[in-house]
Design an enzyme around this catalytic site. Structure first.
Site, PDB file in Angstrom:
ATOM      1  N   CYS A  16      47.862  42.837  36.688  1.00 21.11           N
ATOM      2  CA  CYS A  16      47.367  41.467  36.854  1.00 21.11           C
ATOM      3  C   CYS A  16      45.912  41.345  36.386  1.00 21.11           C
ATOM      4  CB  CYS A  16      47.519  41.085  38.323  1.00 21.11           C
ATOM      5  SG  CYS A  16      46.630  39.624  38.831  1.00 21.11           S
ATOM      6  N   CYS A  19      43.463  39.853  38.896  1.00 25.02           N
ATOM      7  CA  CYS A  19      43.248  40.843  39.957  1.00 25.02           C
ATOM      8  C   CYS A  19      42.165  41.835  39.552  1.00 25.02           C
ATOM      9  CB  CYS A  19      44.539  41.607  40.267  1.00 25.02           C
ATOM     10  SG  CYS A  19      45.912  40.608  40.859  1.00 25.02           S
TER      11      CYS A  19
END
Length: 106
Positions: A16, A19
């Site tokens: 991600c 993230c």
């Protein structure tokens, strides 16, 4: 609740991009680190592969639909849904959410 501190739960995955941005920029910003160490319990839940029963329970409990999802809990363990984050947020704005959670004793 046992530590009588608010908590921040970071649901993330290694693939991600937002993230990784949170991890590299926001969570390593000195002011965020200082406030987190002093006032919060910080938890990370890696959902990269799935299958972990505890992680699956937390995903269902907090109704996590994707990553990143950052959940803010007050000292009683109650989520502040108004503070929930589902994307990258720069350090100063993240600090604002942390401070908001601490208002009125967190």
């Amino acid at each position: 609740r046992k530590r009588n501190k608010p908590a921040i739960i970071d649901f993330y995955a290694t693939w991600c991009t937002p993230c990784r941005e949170l991890e590299e920029a926001t969570f390593h910003e000195a002011a965020v680190v200082r406030l987190a160490e002093k006032e919060f319990v910080m938890l990370k839940v890696d959902v990269t592969q799935g299958g972990n029963p505890l992680h699956e329970h937390l995903i269902l409990h907090y109704e996590v639909k994707g990553v990143p999802t950052i959940v803010f809990l007050d000292r009683k363990g109650v989520e502040r849904r108004d503070l929930r984050l589902v994307d990258y947020l720069p350090p100063e704005q993240f600090l604002g959410r942390m401070r908001e959670l601490l208002k009125n004793g967190g």
